[in-house]
Design a protein around this motif. Structure first.
Motif, PDB file in Angstrom:
ATOM      1  N   GLY A 155     -10.956 -23.776  -8.040  1.00 17.80           N
ATOM      2  CA  GLY A 155     -10.335 -22.296  -8.020  1.00 17.80           C
ATOM      3  C   GLY A 155      -9.421 -22.111  -6.953  1.00 17.80           C
ATOM      4  O   GLY A 155      -9.447 -21.044  -6.453  1.00 17.80           O
ATOM      5  N   SER A 156      -8.462 -23.138  -6.934  1.00 15.50           N
ATOM      6  CA  SER A 156      -7.725 -23.013  -5.690  1.00 15.50           C
ATOM      7  C   SER A 156      -6.285 -23.595  -6.128  1.00 15.50           C
ATOM      8  O   SER A 156      -6.139 -23.868  -7.212  1.00 15.50           O
ATOM      9  N   PRO A 181     -13.251 -15.114 -17.218  1.00 12.83           N
ATOM     10  CA  PRO A 181     -13.165 -13.815 -18.013  1.00 12.83           C
ATOM     11  C   PRO A 181     -12.740 -12.543 -16.974  1.00 12.83           C
ATOM     12  O   PRO A 181     -12.193 -11.778 -17.547  1.00 12.83           O
ATOM     13  N   THR A 182     -12.944 -12.745 -15.770  1.00 10.76           N
ATOM     14  CA  THR A 182     -12.395 -12.073 -14.890  1.00 10.76           C
ATOM     15  C   THR A 182     -11.923 -12.565 -13.506  1.00 10.76           C
ATOM     16  O   THR A 182     -11.983 -13.784 -13.526  1.00 10.76           O
ATOM     17  N   SER A 183     -11.194 -12.072 -12.671  1.00 11.89           N
ATOM     18  CA  SER A 183     -10.607 -12.663 -11.451  1.00 11.89           C
ATOM     19  C   SER A 183     -11.836 -13.267 -10.537  1.00 11.89           C
ATOM     20  O   SER A 183     -11.434 -13.843  -9.503  1.00 11.89           O
ATOM     21  N   THR A 184     -12.873 -12.672 -10.794  1.00 12.97           N
ATOM     22  CA  THR A 184     -13.935 -12.985  -9.730  1.00 12.97           C
ATOM     23  C   THR A 184     -15.024 -14.155 -10.193  1.00 12.97           C
ATOM     24  O   THR A 184     -15.790 -14.546  -9.567  1.00 12.97           O
ATOM     25  N   PHE A 185     -15.020 -14.473 -11.545  1.00 16.05           N
ATOM     26  CA  PHE A 185     -15.837 -15.129 -12.210  1.00 16.05           C
ATOM     27  C   PHE A 185     -15.616 -16.151 -13.104  1.00 16.05           C
ATOM     28  O   PHE A 185     -14.455 -15.678 -14.079  1.00 16.05           O
ATOM     29  N   GLY A 227      -2.633 -17.590 -19.314  1.00 20.19           N
ATOM     30  CA  GLY A 227      -2.725 -15.993 -18.621  1.00 20.19           C
ATOM     31  C   GLY A 227      -3.633 -16.290 -17.693  1.00 20.19           C
ATOM     32  O   GLY A 227      -3.358 -17.333 -16.650  1.00 20.19           O
ATOM     33  N   ASP A 228      -4.609 -15.345 -17.177  1.00 27.12           N
ATOM     34  CA  ASP A 228      -5.422 -15.772 -16.121  1.00 27.12           C
ATOM     35  C   ASP A 228      -6.822 -16.357 -16.293  1.00 27.12           C
ATOM     36  O   ASP A 228      -7.592 -16.384 -15.614  1.00 27.12           O
ATOM     37  N   TRP A 282     -18.403 -18.129  -8.635  1.00 23.06           N
ATOM     38  CA  TRP A 282     -18.564 -16.572  -8.845  1.00 23.06           C
ATOM     39  C   TRP A 282     -18.149 -16.206  -7.504  1.00 23.06           C
ATOM     40  O   TRP A 282     -18.662 -16.362  -6.355  1.00 23.06           O
ATOM     41  N   ARG A 283     -16.953 -15.217  -7.408  1.00 22.07           N
ATOM     42  CA  ARG A 283     -16.543 -14.908  -6.115  1.00 22.07           C
ATOM     43  C   ARG A 283     -17.042 -13.636  -5.784  1.00 22.07           C
ATOM     44  O   ARG A 283     -16.623 -12.452  -6.502  1.00 22.07           O
ATOM     45  N   PHE A 284     -18.128 -13.363  -5.127  1.00 18.15           N
ATOM     46  CA  PHE A 284     -18.963 -12.172  -4.972  1.00 18.15           C
ATOM     47  C   PHE A 284     -18.125 -11.296  -3.943  1.00 18.15           C
ATOM     48  O   PHE A 284     -18.845  -9.872  -3.705  1.00 18.15           O
ATOM     49  N   ALA A 285     -17.463 -11.769  -3.078  1.00 19.54           N
ATOM     50  CA  ALA A 285     -16.627 -11.237  -2.228  1.00 19.54           C
ATOM     51  C   ALA A 285     -15.383 -11.654  -1.953  1.00 19.54           C
ATOM     52  O   ALA A 285     -15.035 -12.603  -2.314  1.00 19.54           O
ATOM     53  N   LYS A 286     -14.519 -10.956  -1.080  1.00 20.02           N
ATOM     54  CA  LYS A 286     -13.234 -11.392  -0.663  1.00 20.02           C
ATOM     55  C   LYS A 286     -13.233 -12.564  -0.079  1.00 20.02           C
ATOM     56  O   LYS A 286     -14.065 -12.509   1.128  1.00 20.02           O
ATOM     57  N   ASN A 287     -12.753 -13.477  -0.697  1.00 23.58           N
ATOM     58  CA  ASN A 287     -12.753 -15.019   0.143  1.00 23.58           C
ATOM     59  C   ASN A 287     -14.107 -15.725   0.010  1.00 23.58           C
ATOM     60  O   ASN A 287     -14.236 -16.731   0.817  1.00 23.58           O
TER      61      ASN A 287
END
Lengths: 569, 105
Positions: free
Chosen positions: A225-226, A459-463, A392-393, A503-508
């Protein structure tokens, strides 16, 4: 009269009254001005303070031209390994079935000596709890507008005192400069990358020299994811390589922006310096060579302790093509990359210089042992292609394929035992056991292939969730000991599945859960070398399902569950 | 099915975005299409890359909503949703971001 007097009085007093009013206004104005002046002085003082602070910041920034970033990963692994029955090589004995007469390499009774083996039953090994921590510090140093130094320092270790890898038969458990920072080691910071990158705008090219960005290349960034981490494709090279690279910016010729054609030159083994050179000057017992065999008189056979003389440097000449595409179809924006790479690896050696721990030699106390190259085995051609497409994203997929062809020179590793046949019997080297020749055949060119595919859905920018699969043919090899995994995933001879949740649960900060299922078909995954069979086909002799004779045990399956917290900064 | 519903609810919770964000991929596309025509080295606009500002500076720049040294609103460059995508891209690859835009080695 009265009115005149009154008028005169008013006329006389009016200026006084007006004067009094003017003074009052003046006083007010002066007061206001004083207030404004005070406010202005305060503002000036504040500006001066800001200016002083800015000067300090600018001075500090000007003196500190190193920018830092990085990531910290704490990972939990739970692993189960299953070993199928095999025959453990123990040494040599006289062959009671030996018959004088015509020599037939395929007939075991043509050999005066025979390997001693002991049957090993199937085993299950479990390491249910293993924690590790990896800290990576990325450095960027601007020299001038066109030059910069890129570096990465890494500490990666397993929790507890097991701060060196235990040799388990696979190359990623040998501490070498190729795996620095990518396999668990000590608590020391190791230099994984250190290169000077110089941009020549007028020549539309970029020079890179030093310890290169050659680990975790495309398409590993999909799983991570980078951003893309390195130039070589992950299926080709995933190790720290020292060398020089020259890339041409083909966008100047009208190709899509970011298109590059690169040439690289690297050194895989320096034969005249350091540990490799020091060790090779000594006659070290690393194997046994049986010479003088004439096929009829066993008494003339002389066993010779393996020794190694001068070696040629191992070099890599590579060409890579990298074309990013960015386009819109309807409302959807697509981002794609096409990578094509070719490497000619010249004068391949059997093993790099490095240290192993708990080297499993029967009857000897486990200790750190230093190993080094003992022979140049020939050349290898490696071709790799990758297509990655992000829609897309949310949806990304990739397809990667690799092909390998060997050009052996007839030599075998001195680690092990082999026969050197007289010219009357073909003059070839017959491997008995040990590391053998290039791709398991010191005399004939061999090929191998692999595929690597994967999808990721965000599905989202965090998961995000992902699924990957790779397959390697029985002789497949790729130089990827530095994958940071429990075992070398892309070097597997067999099938590997991986599923993960990111899962990005918080910023960074992100949580990763994953499961990797390895299913090996052949022994010696990860090695570019292998012994030749005394009889039968190579594929059958190394088939883990057919009781192969092996110097080390190789798992048939590995099941690995992992969970990690990853923080970037 | 009963066990699947809480699982789906948990996944939906996990998947909830941290904040209303634009599209990184679209932002990259619109940035190259709308901005790079002027903002390249040697052109009047000067070279602009994500690396020239920090995340906070990009946030401040888009909050001000001004373009051409304040002489025109940013909305003249593109639609608000495109600007949001461009801001997402530039912020995600700013100089102090976890993924600064580099040549990739």
């Amino acid at each position: 009269m009265n009115s005149r007097i009154t008028f005169a009085l008013v006329a006389m007093l009016a200026p006084l009254a007006l004067s009094a009013q003017s003074n009052e206004d003046l006083q007010k104005q002066i007061k206001q001005l004083k207030t404004q002046l005070q406010a202005l002085e305060e503002k000036t003082a504040a500006v001066q303070e800001v200016d002083n602070r800015l000067v300090k910041v600018e001075t500090k920034v000007a003196g500190n031209n190193i920018s830092w970033g990085g990531d910290l990963r704490t990972r939990f692994d739970s692993t189960q390994e299953h070993f199928k029955p095999y025959n453990q090589f123990m040494g040599f004995a006289n062959n009671p079935g030996y018959t004088l007469g015509g020599f037939n390499p395929a007939n075991p009774n043509s050999y005066p000596f025979m390997p001693m083996t002991q049957p090993m039953a199937s085993q299950d090994l479990t390491n249910s709890v293993q924690w590790s921590t990896r800290l990576r510090l990325n450095m960027g140093m601007s020299i001038n507008e066109n030059a910069k130094i890129m570096g990465r320092l890494v500490m990666y270790k397993v929790h507890g005192g097991a701060d060196v890898p235990t040799f388990n038969g696979t190359p990623n458990t040998i501490s070498t400069s190729f795996t620095a920072g990518q396999t668990p080691a000590t608590d020391a910071l190791l230099v994984e990358r250190a290169s000077l990158v110089y941009h020549f705008p007028s020549a539309f090219s970029i020079l890179s020299i030093g310890r290169q960005n050659t680990s975790d290349g495309p398409p590993f960034e999909v799983r991570e994811g980078s951003e893309r981490n390195a130039t070589p494709q992950a299926l080709a090279v995933n190790a720290s390589i020292d060398g020089i690279g020259w890339k041409f910016e083909l966008e100047k010729l009208g190709l899509p922006e970011g298109t590059l054609l690169g040439f690289c030159y690297g050194v895989g083994y320096e034969s005249g310096f350091g540990g490799g050179g020091a060790v090779k000057n000594n006659s070290t017992i690393v194997g046994m060579n049986f010479t003088g065999f004439n096929g009829t008189n066993p008494s003339v056979i002389s066993p010779v302790v393996g020794s190694f003389g001068s070696l040629k440097d191992t070099t890599v000449l590579g060409v890579m093509f990298d074309m990013p595409l960015l386009f819109q179809l309807g409302e959807s924006v697509h981002s794609a990359n096409f990578y094509l790479g070719f490497n000619r690896m010249g004068n391949m050696t059997d093993i790099p210089y490095g240290s192993t721990v708990n080297f499993p030699i029967p009857g000897m106390t486990p200790s750190t042992q230093y190993v080094t190259a003992t022979a140049n085995l020939g050349d290898l051609d490696q071709l790799t292609a990758t297509w990655k497409h992000k829609i897309g994203d949310t949806f990304t997929y990739f397809v990667s394929a690799g092909y390998l062809k060997s050009h052996p020179n007839g030599q075998v590793s001195q680690y092990g035992a082999y026969w050197t046949m007289p010219s009357a019997l073909g003059g070839k080297t017959m491997q008995v056991t040990g590391f053998g020749g290039l791709m398991g055949d010191p005399n004939n060119s061999q090929t191998a292939s692999a595929t690597y595919v994967g999808v990721r859905y965000d599905p989202t920018s965090t998961f995000g969730v992902g699924l990957e699969f790779n397959h390697g043919s029985p002789r497949w090899w790729t130089y990827t000991p530095a994958t940071g995994e429990y075992t070398d995933k892309l070097g597997a001879r067999g099938d590997v599945w991986e599923a993960y949740i990111h899962w990005r649960f918080a910023k960074n900060a992100a949580l990763r859960l994953g499961y990797i299922d390895y299913s090996y078909t052949s022994a010696m995954s990860g090695w570019q070398i292998g012994p030749s069979p005394m009889s039968g086909t190579w594929e059958a002799a190394n088939d883990l399902a057919k009781n192969p004779t092996l110097q080390y045990g190789y798992p048939a399956t590995v099941k690995n569950f992992y969970a990690s917290i990853e923080v970037k900064f | 099915m009963r066990t699947a519903l809480p699982l789906l609810a948990l996944l939906a919770l996990l998947a909830a975005p941290l904040a209303a964000e634009g599209s990184d991929t679209k932002g990259k596309y619109f940035f190259k299409k709308s901005c790079k025509s002027c903002h390249v080295a040697g052109q009047a606009g000067g070279e602009v890359t994500p690396l020239i500002k920090t995340q906070a500076q990009w946030k401040t720049y888009f909050a001000a909503g001004k373009h051409k040294k304040g002489s025109e609103p940013l909305t003249k460059v593109g639609k608000p949703e495109q600007m949001n995508d461009i801001q997402t891209f530039l912020t995600a690859h700013a100089s102090d971001s976890p993924q600064p835009m580099t040549c990739g080695g």
